[in-house]
Design an enzyme around this catalytic site. Sequence first.
Site, PDB file in Angstrom:
ATOM      1  N   ASP A  50       6.051  -3.020  -3.526  1.00  0.00           N
ATOM      2  CA  ASP A  50       5.269  -4.180  -3.108  1.00  0.00           C
ATOM      3  C   ASP A  50       4.314  -4.423  -4.259  1.00  0.00           C
ATOM      4  O   ASP A  50       3.389  -3.636  -4.471  1.00  0.00           O
ATOM      5  CB  ASP A  50       4.492  -3.870  -1.823  1.00  0.00           C
ATOM      6  CG  ASP A  50       3.778  -5.104  -1.313  1.00  0.00           C
ATOM      7  OD1 ASP A  50       3.105  -5.770  -2.122  1.00  0.00           O
ATOM      8  OD2 ASP A  50       3.902  -5.417  -0.123  1.00  0.00           O
ATOM      9  N   HIS A  51       4.561  -5.466  -5.029  1.00  0.00           N
ATOM     10  CA  HIS A  51       3.819  -5.557  -6.294  1.00  0.00           C
ATOM     11  C   HIS A  51       2.319  -5.733  -6.081  1.00  0.00           C
ATOM     12  O   HIS A  51       1.537  -5.492  -6.988  1.00  0.00           O
ATOM     13  CB  HIS A  51       4.429  -6.622  -7.230  1.00  0.00           C
ATOM     14  CG  HIS A  51       4.055  -8.030  -6.909  1.00  0.00           C
ATOM     15  ND1 HIS A  51       4.678  -8.786  -5.953  1.00  0.00           N
ATOM     16  CD2 HIS A  51       3.106  -8.832  -7.429  1.00  0.00           C
ATOM     17  CE1 HIS A  51       4.135  -9.993  -5.916  1.00  0.00           C
ATOM     18  NE2 HIS A  51       3.181 -10.045  -6.800  1.00  0.00           N
ATOM     19  N   HIS A  67       2.796  -8.153   1.324  1.00  0.00           N
ATOM     20  CA  HIS A  67       1.624  -8.119   0.448  1.00  0.00           C
ATOM     21  C   HIS A  67       0.299  -8.081   1.217  1.00  0.00           C
ATOM     22  O   HIS A  67      -0.563  -7.262   0.956  1.00  0.00           O
ATOM     23  CB  HIS A  67       1.601  -9.333  -0.483  1.00  0.00           C
ATOM     24  CG  HIS A  67       2.862  -9.515  -1.277  1.00  0.00           C
ATOM     25  ND1 HIS A  67       3.607  -8.460  -1.737  1.00  0.00           N
ATOM     26  CD2 HIS A  67       3.512 -10.637  -1.700  1.00  0.00           C
ATOM     27  CE1 HIS A  67       4.645  -8.921  -2.431  1.00  0.00           C
ATOM     28  NE2 HIS A  67       4.609 -10.236  -2.406  1.00  0.00           N
TER      29      HIS A  67
END
Length: 511
Positions: free
Chosen positions: A185-186, A248
């Site tokens: 999950d950036h 996110h």
Amino acid sequence: MSQSSPCILVIFGASGDLTKRKLVPALFDLYRQKLLPERFAVLGVSRSEYSDDAFRTYMLENVRKYHNGDGLDKALLKRFIAHLYYQAIDTNDAAAYATLKTRLDDLNDERQTRGNYIYYLSTPPSLYDKIPRYLGAHDLQVQGEGQGWKRLIIEKPFGYDLASAGALNRTIQQIFGEEQIYRIDHYLGKETVQNMLVFRFSNGIFEPLWNRNYIHHVEITAAEFIGVENRGRYYDHSGALRDMVQNHLMQVLGMVAMEPPSRISATGVRNETVKVFDALRVYRPEEVSRYVVRGQYTASTVRGEAIPGYREEADIPADSRTETFVAVKAFIDNWRWGGVPFFIRTGKRLPTRVTEVVIHFKKTPHHLFTENDQCDVSCNQLILRIQPDEGILVKFGMKLPGAGFQIRNVNMDFHYSDLTDAYIPSAYERLLLDCILGDATLYARADAVEAGWKFVDPILRAWQERPEIQIFGYPAGTWGPRETQALFDEPGDDWRYPCANLANDGEYCEL
Ligand code: BG6
């Protein structure tokens, strides 16, 4: 920092956008900082035919374009590029993995990488269960004495709903152990998201206030100015809730709301995150329209430019009811947060790009200096700005010089850009390096992903099953449907608007 061991990074989906824009440039940035192991190789895999040289030339251009640091050392770039290789296979075909195995064996001998492999799935999600199975069929997941380690990174979206996320977890876990699986999950790779842990747990002054006794409500905003761009086909099947909230913004929520872990480790941090997600109040179908507002952008004019509505974008059906905006009022039903609403919103085609968390503290118990008890001067706000202009802002009331006691809200403002010697790594740099080092702290664990879906799934189902739940049009360049204001119960409470609406035309309507 622990020493990274030699390894091969196998990127499935190597001809795709993510590889050229994010992954390979991030690897170059790690290389530039001497953070990659000396013996490493990247093996790009996809169906397109490239020779090693053609792949290298293609990536060279993209590293030049998308790398993160200042300037570019040409000789260094050339040395880096020599670590890239390419293998065309049909990833849908189980038999083709024999070719991959042979290529990996050769590369492993050539580069002396001790059988340490990371498989990065940057493919369409329909391949997420196939590739691990086919790798397993050729024993490419096997690790242990003399065989090195094997790790699997999976891009979002992880599942389409609770059932499919659970099924995917179970399929992959039949082949790879949970400690080998890295769900990316950036947002967790963003410096400012990680800094929330440091801010909360390394400063004695904030944590005592971080609870329902002092905090009135919390806002989490992820606004984007861009529309769906060329991703219409994907986006129309996803929508803002799946695309941004389920992953996110849930992770950001976890960082804001978790209990202090006993240690910063993959288990310590992720145990606490899961507890937050498990405590989220799940809405019944009849409650959804009270706590969730969805919207879709309509055409408007922004700075003289005509912006098409969502339904006019490429690959979007003219009657689409996919949400490009969502606002949720969530509650974490536990001792710390009982009764504190968390307002979460995200949307495309809002007036600006900003991601921030706003902690709204309660007003003072007695108002010495104002006639009214509104929040304009007596409520403090703490703003954690995740991007852009990363920083932290505290808003507090101050006496205006002169007669009487006039109060003005002023700012105490910290910007990361003030740290002249600080380099902010890209999210992918941090996450790729962590995986090479075997540290999964900033990756999502199976139970957390499913706990997130447990909150989101009933909302999606209610939207699908109850057509009477409205979807509101908002002109592109505005802060979303006006109805989002109704999520606040108390007079005077509203969202923070980091800048004004950009459009005066366009339609606010029910779709
Ligand atoms: C992606 C979403 O995961 O995150 C995109 O699919 C979104 O729709 C992007 O634009 C936002 O990421 P960032 O880092 O620009 O905030």
